[in-house]
Design an enzyme around this catalytic site. Sequence first.
Site, short mmCIF file in Angstrom:
data_model
loop_
_atom_site.label_atom_id
_atom_site.label_comp_id
_atom_site.label_asym_id
_atom_site.label_seq_id
_atom_site.Cartn_x
_atom_site.Cartn_y
_atom_site.Cartn_z
CE LYS A 51 -12.38 68.35 54.59
NZ LYS A 51 -13.31 68.55 53.18
NE ARG A 149 -14.95 73.25 46.78
CZ ARG A 149 -15.17 72.61 48.06
NH1 ARG A 149 -15.38 73.41 49.14
NH2 ARG A 149 -15.31 71.51 48.02
CE1 TYR A 270 -7.72 94.92 75.77
CE2 TYR A 270 -8.22 92.74 75.48
CZ TYR A 270 -7.27 93.54 75.71
OH TYR A 270 -5.85 93.18 75.86
CG MET A 327 -4.53 86.65 72.15
SD MET A 327 -2.91 87.44 71.97
CE MET A 327 -3.17 88.61 71.11
C1 LIG Z 1 -14.36 67.97 53.40
C2 LIG Z 1 -14.86 66.92 52.24
C3 LIG Z 1 -15.69 65.99 52.46
C4 LIG Z 1 -16.33 65.67 53.88
O1 LIG Z 1 -17.45 66.62 54.26
P1 LIG Z 1 -18.20 66.78 55.55
O2 LIG Z 1 -19.56 67.47 55.13
O3 LIG Z 1 -17.31 66.99 56.44
O4 LIG Z 1 -18.65 65.24 55.67
C5 LIG Z 1 -16.22 65.06 51.59
N1 LIG Z 1 -15.78 65.06 50.48
C6 LIG Z 1 -14.99 66.00 49.96
C7 LIG Z 1 -14.62 66.61 48.36
C8 LIG Z 1 -14.55 67.06 51.10
O5 LIG Z 1 -13.89 68.21 50.61
#
Ligand SMILES: *Cc1c(COP(=O)(O)O)cnc(C)c1O
Length: 388
Positions: A51, A149, A270, A327
């Site tokens: 992802k 969640r 800044y 930036m």
């Molecule tokens: C992001 C995610 C993972 C991977 O988790 P890591 O801590 O990056 O290994 C696995 N399962 C679900 C449901 C996730 O959202």
Amino acid sequence: MTEHTSQTNSTGRIPEQAAGGVLHIDLDALASNWRTLRDHAGGAATAAVVKANAYGIGIEKAVPALGKAGCRTFFVAYLSEAIRARAVDPDAAIYVLNGLFTGTCPTYAQFDLRPVLGSFQEIEEWAGFCRAQSQKLKAAIHVDTGMNRLGLTVPQGTTLKDRAELNDFETALLMSHFVSAEESDNPLNAQQIEAFEAIRSSLPNIPASLPNSSGIFLRDKPGYDLVRPGYALYGGNPTPDRDNPMRPVVGLEARIVQLRWVEADHTVGYNGRWLALDKRRIATLSVGYADGYPRSSSARGKSGDELLAGMALVAGHPCPFAGNVSMDLITIDVTDVPEARVKRGDTVTLIGDQLTIDEVGHRAGTIGYEILTNLGARYARAYRGEQG
Ligand SMILES: *Cc1c(COP(=O)(O)O)cnc(C)c1O
């Protein structure tokens, strides 16, 4: 495996000499990390979570590299990411974690993707679509064992075995997700394993999946049938209280665009938040928060202070940030580096073997995950170990 490098990103090719920062991405290390995780998975199949553009490194590069290592199951968050993964892997199993959005079933079918169903409404929509198609398409079911969640509640999960809709599609995976597996002593881990186990045993013929990266390293090894590492693949430490068993995948180098001496009692950057107590040599780097380098790494204080703030390695010397991250620019204090060893045009390390993503995250008051997933679009990207 072919050994060549190239520079590409979403905006096309950026030549290294025109880029402020160069991102080095080692796909051989990625593949090696996948094999390490597989060897720790206790016989479970090892998926890869890709992802967020494969945690920033590039989904189109990561998926083929992992596929070549032997990975046949991928997880993404969004349908759009799944379509990108499908474009580079025609036959892997690809799951979409963020649930089934209303009206998207035909897209799943078109690209042979699998939703992760997290509510009875989603289960009903998928089941209805499968009935209408007279096809038992594959999906996962997510049970929430503590995150509160996403996913069915545990009481809902225990009623799954009685739901008629489960006959309309193929439940290819039953999964849950750890809350804090990186804390190996957290009692929540065992509670989640127990809750998941109760549901899993009521659905005995469905493959089950629980561990993320850190979950793979828990003493109890609740591997089940499939593990789902993300962060560790990209070099993050899944065992923060021990040495990192993973190889670094990402390096970031930034160019020095100017060097200057700043007189005592002058400030840098800044809002004048960093004060030189004596004459200091400052290097200005062409990377900033618009490149995803967090502004929370800013160094606010005085020269010589021990601040929890950003750090760069200049010719092997650790050099602290000086002042606010801008930036497009970062200022660092290079006074302690021998003068002849730093000049305009040199590159300095912002992420590297000696300056890990976990460390960079810590110094920014965040986690390495956020560092990776924000890696900017303006960097030149140099891939090592790319498939020819
Ligand atoms: C992001 C995610 C993972 C991977 O988790 P890591 O801590 O990056 O290994 C696995 N399962 C679900 C449901 C996730 O959202």
